[in-house]
Design an enzyme around this catalytic site. Structure first.
Site, PDB file in Angstrom:
ATOM      1  N   CYS A   1      -6.429   1.996   5.613  1.00  0.00           N
ATOM      2  CA  CYS A   1      -7.098   0.769   6.049  1.00  0.00           C
ATOM      3  C   CYS A   1      -6.563   0.377   7.433  1.00  0.00           C
ATOM      4  CB  CYS A   1      -6.834  -0.350   5.042  1.00  0.00           C
ATOM      5  SG  CYS A   1      -5.099  -0.899   5.014  1.00  0.00           S
TER       6      CYS A   1
ATOM      7  N   GLU B   1       0.851   3.878   1.837  1.00  0.00           N
ATOM      8  CA  GLU B   1       1.297   4.297   3.166  1.00  0.00           C
ATOM      9  C   GLU B   1       2.471   3.457   3.647  1.00  0.00           C
ATOM     10  OE1 GLU B   1      -3.314   4.440   3.364  1.00  0.00           O
ATOM     11  OE2 GLU B   1      -1.777   3.388   2.243  1.00  0.00           O
TER      12      GLU B   1
ATOM     13  N   CYS C   1      -2.687  -0.254   7.471  1.00  0.00           N
ATOM     14  CA  CYS C   1      -1.906   0.978   7.401  1.00  0.00           C
ATOM     15  C   CYS C   1      -2.062   1.819   8.660  1.00  0.00           C
ATOM     16  CB  CYS C   1      -2.284   1.759   6.156  1.00  0.00           C
ATOM     17  SG  CYS C   1      -1.810   0.889   4.634  1.00  0.00           S
TER      18      CYS C   1
ATOM     19  N   HIS D   1       0.855  -1.188   0.000  1.00  0.00           N
ATOM     20  CA  HIS D   1       0.000   0.000   0.000  1.00  0.00           C
ATOM     21  C   HIS D   1       0.888   1.234   0.000  1.00  0.00           C
ATOM     22  CE1 HIS D   1      -3.903  -1.863   1.808  1.00  0.00           C
ATOM     23  NE2 HIS D   1      -3.292  -2.724   1.012  1.00  0.00           N
TER      24      HIS D   1
END
EC number: 3.5.4.33
Length: 154
Positions: free
Chosen positions: A84, A56, A87, A54
């Site tokens: 999410c 992040e 993260c 992801h």
């Protein structure tokens, strides 16, 4: 001259554009420390076949390398979409001072939409959260991406 939230979110949007150029869901993230970018990331899940790739997570990894440690105290993370659960957990563990995000995520958001991980009094660290910065722009890039994907698959 110090940059404001909108200017910094524009940097995260640039990362989202890079993700889109790879055919990835266009989400971007940038980490700032003392007014300087110390980490950048954009989604690479499909390209790398990695569920943890992801934006992040990649920005956090880059910032940790840049600053020489895993504690990112004093840092602020800018991300185009509400993080999410995975993260949000990484944000807490990295000890960010603050997180700023653009669009909310009604399907998987962990910063107030579905869960409120960053506000939990059960955790030992709670970064300041600012939401809705350039929300329209951050949401539009995602809407366009998924609209084009649906057209392509019809």
């Amino acid at each position: 001259m110090t940059m404001n939230h909108e200017e910094r979110m524009q940097e995260a949007l640039k990362e989202a554009e890079i993700a889109r150029s790879y055919g990835e869901v266009p989400i971007g993230a940038v980490v700032y420390y003392d007014g300087e970018v110390v980490g950048r990331g954009h989604n690479m899940r499909e390209t790398w076949r990695d569920p943890t790739a992801h934006a992040e997570i990649l920005a956090i990894r880059n910032a940790s390398r840049s600053l020489g440690g895993w504690r990112l105290t004093g840092c602020t993370l800018y991300v185009t979409l509400e993080p999410c659960v995975m993260c949000a957990g990484a944000i807490v563990l990295a000890r960010f001072d603050a997180i700023v995000f653009g669009a909310t995520d009604p399907k998987a958001g962990a910063c107030g939409s579905i869960f409120s991980v960053l506000d939990s009094s059960l955790l030992n660290h709670r970064p300041k959260v600012t939401s809705g910065v350039l929300a329209e722009e951050c949401g539009m890039i995602l809407q366009e991406f998924f609209r084009n994907l649906r057209r392509k698959n019809c």
